[in-house]
Design a protein around this motif. Structure first.
Motif, PDB file in Angstrom:
ATOM      1  N   ASP A   9      -2.882   8.032   0.886  1.00 13.29           N
ATOM      2  CA  ASP A   9      -3.392   8.010   2.303  1.00 13.29           C
ATOM      3  C   ASP A   9      -2.344   7.696   3.133  1.00 13.29           C
ATOM      4  O   ASP A   9      -2.117   7.752   4.347  1.00 13.29           O
ATOM      5  CB  ASP A   9      -4.716   7.921   3.230  1.00 13.29           C
ATOM      6  CG  ASP A   9      -5.688   8.997   2.492  1.00 13.29           C
ATOM      7  OD1 ASP A   9      -5.729  10.263   2.216  1.00 13.29           O
ATOM      8  OD2 ASP A   9      -7.152   8.706   1.723  1.00 13.29           O
ATOM      9  N   GLY A  10      -1.977   5.962   2.974  1.00 11.01           N
ATOM     10  CA  GLY A  10      -1.703   5.277   3.115  1.00 11.01           C
ATOM     11  C   GLY A  10      -0.060   5.628   3.446  1.00 11.01           C
ATOM     12  O   GLY A  10       0.798   5.614   4.186  1.00 11.01           O
ATOM     13  N   ALA A  11       0.392   6.485   2.405  1.00 13.32           N
ATOM     14  CA  ALA A  11       1.780   6.852   1.954  1.00 13.32           C
ATOM     15  C   ALA A  11       2.064   7.914   3.297  1.00 13.32           C
ATOM     16  O   ALA A  11       3.060   8.257   3.664  1.00 13.32           O
ATOM     17  CB  ALA A  11       2.463   7.450   0.584  1.00 13.32           C
ATOM     18  N   LEU A  12       1.360   9.225   2.911  1.00  8.42           N
ATOM     19  CA  LEU A  12       1.160  10.182   4.139  1.00  8.42           C
ATOM     20  C   LEU A  12       1.461   9.803   5.923  1.00  8.42           C
ATOM     21  O   LEU A  12       1.667   9.815   6.100  1.00  8.42           O
ATOM     22  CB  LEU A  12      -0.139  10.891   4.079  1.00  8.42           C
ATOM     23  CG  LEU A  12      -0.089  11.764   4.766  1.00  8.42           C
ATOM     24  CD1 LEU A  12       1.254  13.514   4.180  1.00  8.42           C
ATOM     25  CD2 LEU A  12      -1.273  12.935   4.474  1.00  8.42           C
ATOM     26  N   ALA A  13       0.437   8.655   6.227  1.00 12.67           N
ATOM     27  CA  ALA A  13       0.317   7.786   7.603  1.00 12.67           C
ATOM     28  C   ALA A  13       1.813   7.477   7.867  1.00 12.67           C
ATOM     29  O   ALA A  13       2.175   7.470   8.638  1.00 12.67           O
ATOM     30  CB  ALA A  13      -0.804   7.364   7.610  1.00 12.67           C
ATOM     31  N   VAL A  14       2.129   6.826   6.829  1.00 16.27           N
ATOM     32  CA  VAL A  14       3.869   6.083   6.790  1.00 16.27           C
ATOM     33  C   VAL A  14       4.331   7.398   7.652  1.00 16.27           C
ATOM     34  O   VAL A  14       5.325   7.469   8.269  1.00 16.27           O
ATOM     35  CB  VAL A  14       4.271   5.283   6.021  1.00 16.27           C
ATOM     36  CG1 VAL A  14       5.683   4.545   6.373  1.00 16.27           C
ATOM     37  CG2 VAL A  14       3.296   3.843   5.987  1.00 16.27           C
ATOM     38  N   ALA A  15       4.746   7.935   6.235  1.00 14.97           N
ATOM     39  CA  ALA A  15       5.398   9.305   6.876  1.00 14.97           C
ATOM     40  C   ALA A  15       5.304  10.244   7.437  1.00 14.97           C
ATOM     41  O   ALA A  15       6.452  10.693   8.781  1.00 14.97           O
ATOM     42  CB  ALA A  15       5.403  10.087   5.308  1.00 14.97           C
ATOM     43  N   VAL A  16       4.650  10.583   8.133  1.00 20.03           N
ATOM     44  CA  VAL A  16       3.818  10.903   9.379  1.00 20.03           C
ATOM     45  C   VAL A  16       4.426  10.331  10.372  1.00 20.03           C
ATOM     46  O   VAL A  16       5.169  10.711  11.094  1.00 20.03           O
ATOM     47  CB  VAL A  16       2.615  11.996   9.518  1.00 20.03           C
ATOM     48  CG1 VAL A  16       2.153  12.106  10.898  1.00 20.03           C
ATOM     49  CG2 VAL A  16       2.351  12.714   8.285  1.00 20.03           C
ATOM     50  N   SER A  66       6.850   3.985   1.739  1.00 20.99           N
ATOM     51  CA  SER A  66       6.030   5.311   1.511  1.00 20.99           C
ATOM     52  C   SER A  66       5.701   5.601   0.151  1.00 20.99           C
ATOM     53  O   SER A  66       4.945   5.528  -0.683  1.00 20.99           O
ATOM     54  CB  SER A  66       6.178   6.442   2.217  1.00 20.99           C
ATOM     55  OG  SER A  66       5.517   7.567   2.295  1.00 20.99           O
ATOM     56  N   SER A  67       6.644   5.687  -0.635  1.00 25.34           N
ATOM     57  CA  SER A  67       6.742   5.556  -1.991  1.00 25.34           C
ATOM     58  C   SER A  67       5.740   4.823  -2.699  1.00 25.34           C
ATOM     59  O   SER A  67       5.658   4.979  -3.874  1.00 25.34           O
ATOM     60  CB  SER A  67       8.240   5.615  -2.841  1.00 25.34           C
ATOM     61  OG  SER A  67       9.010   7.143  -2.138  1.00 25.34           O
ATOM     62  N   LEU A  68       6.077   3.425  -2.253  1.00 27.95           N
ATOM     63  CA  LEU A  68       5.810   1.911  -2.342  1.00 27.95           C
ATOM     64  C   LEU A  68       5.068   2.794  -2.946  1.00 27.95           C
ATOM     65  O   LEU A  68       3.522   2.023  -3.479  1.00 27.95           O
ATOM     66  CB  LEU A  68       6.098   1.300  -2.311  1.00 27.95           C
ATOM     67  CG  LEU A  68       5.724  -0.706  -2.626  1.00 27.95           C
ATOM     68  CD1 LEU A  68       6.009  -0.422  -3.771  1.00 27.95           C
ATOM     69  CD2 LEU A  68       5.961  -1.620  -1.936  1.00 27.95           C
ATOM     70  N   LEU A  69       3.670   2.935  -1.529  1.00 27.79           N
ATOM     71  CA  LEU A  69       2.434   2.931  -1.370  1.00 27.79           C
ATOM     72  C   LEU A  69       1.492   4.283  -2.246  1.00 27.79           C
ATOM     73  O   LEU A  69       0.493   4.094  -2.652  1.00 27.79           O
ATOM     74  CB  LEU A  69       2.331   3.406  -0.132  1.00 27.79           C
ATOM     75  CG  LEU A  69       2.434   1.827   1.075  1.00 27.79           C
ATOM     76  CD1 LEU A  69       2.003   2.300   2.778  1.00 27.79           C
ATOM     77  CD2 LEU A  69       1.181   1.197   1.082  1.00 27.79           C
ATOM     78  N   TRP A  70       2.271   5.336  -2.515  1.00 30.31           N
ATOM     79  CA  TRP A  70       1.801   6.181  -3.152  1.00 30.31           C
ATOM     80  C   TRP A  70       2.009   5.747  -4.680  1.00 30.31           C
ATOM     81  O   TRP A  70       0.647   5.974  -5.166  1.00 30.31           O
ATOM     82  CB  TRP A  70       3.270   7.319  -3.250  1.00 30.31           C
ATOM     83  CG  TRP A  70       2.597   8.988  -4.021  1.00 30.31           C
ATOM     84  CD1 TRP A  70       2.982   8.815  -5.286  1.00 30.31           C
ATOM     85  CD2 TRP A  70       1.552   9.637  -3.715  1.00 30.31           C
ATOM     86  NE1 TRP A  70       2.655   9.344  -5.416  1.00 30.31           N
ATOM     87  CE2 TRP A  70       1.525  11.006  -4.765  1.00 30.31           C
ATOM     88  CE3 TRP A  70       1.601  10.219  -2.136  1.00 30.31           C
ATOM     89  CZ2 TRP A  70       1.040  11.984  -4.651  1.00 30.31           C
ATOM     90  CZ3 TRP A  70       0.872  11.329  -1.837  1.00 30.31           C
ATOM     91  CH2 TRP A  70       0.363  12.206  -3.003  1.00 30.31           C
ATOM     92  N   MET A  71       2.756   5.477  -5.134  1.00 29.21           N
ATOM     93  CA  MET A  71       3.102   4.680  -6.783  1.00 29.21           C
ATOM     94  C   MET A  71       1.243   3.482  -6.682  1.00 29.21           C
ATOM     95  O   MET A  71       1.233   3.244  -7.987  1.00 29.21           O
ATOM     96  CB  MET A  71       3.870   4.101  -6.697  1.00 29.21           C
ATOM     97  CG  MET A  71       5.802   5.102  -7.154  1.00 29.21           C
ATOM     98  SD  MET A  71       6.664   4.423  -7.621  1.00 29.21           S
ATOM     99  CE  MET A  71       7.166   3.294  -6.342  1.00 29.21           C
ATOM    100  N   LEU A  72       1.243   2.636  -5.819  1.00 34.73           N
ATOM    101  CA  LEU A  72       0.116   1.772  -5.745  1.00 34.73           C
ATOM    102  C   LEU A  72      -1.491   2.543  -6.010  1.00 34.73           C
ATOM    103  O   LEU A  72      -2.437   1.631  -5.669  1.00 34.73           O
ATOM    104  CB  LEU A  72       0.212   0.718  -4.868  1.00 34.73           C
ATOM    105  CG  LEU A  72       1.695   0.125  -4.970  1.00 34.73           C
ATOM    106  CD1 LEU A  72       2.084  -1.138  -4.142  1.00 34.73           C
ATOM    107  CD2 LEU A  72       1.398  -0.476  -6.411  1.00 34.73           C
ATOM    108  N   GLY A  73      -1.010   3.530  -5.432  1.00 36.56           N
ATOM    109  CA  GLY A  73      -2.470   4.567  -5.475  1.00 36.56           C
ATOM    110  C   GLY A  73      -3.350   4.780  -4.098  1.00 36.56           C
ATOM    111  O   GLY A  73      -4.159   4.863  -4.207  1.00 36.56           O
TER     112      GLY A  73
END
Length: 87
Positions: free
Chosen positions: A59-66, A49-56
């Protein structure tokens, strides 16, 4: 028929510890490293999730976290509501 499978009584009569060995094995498997695996999965999901967030990709980071949060919540709620009979 009285609810037992064909031959079940014969097997249990020959070796009464046979069925008990399965119950012991089931209990041992139930206690096997579930907590450690769950913590490792949560750690991997947090990194992803953090990696997806840093890569911009927020939405993907939020989907993984949820998704991981929902799975963890369902696992925690089902752990206390086990349908196994008390011994």
């Amino acid at each position: 028929m009285n609810g037992t499978a064909w031959g079940e009584r014969d097997v249990l009569a020959d070796d009464p510890n046979f069925a008990r060995s399965f119950c012991r094995g089931q209990a041992r498997l139930g206690r096997a490293g579930n907590r450690r695996a769950a913590l490792a999965a949560c750690g991997v999901a947090t990194v992803l999730s953090s990696l997806l967030w840093m890569l911009g990709a927020p939405d993907g980071a939020l989907a993984v976290a949820v998704t991981v949060g929902a799975i963890w919540l369902a696992w925690r709620c089902s752990a206390g509501n086990s349908s196994r009979p008390a011994r």
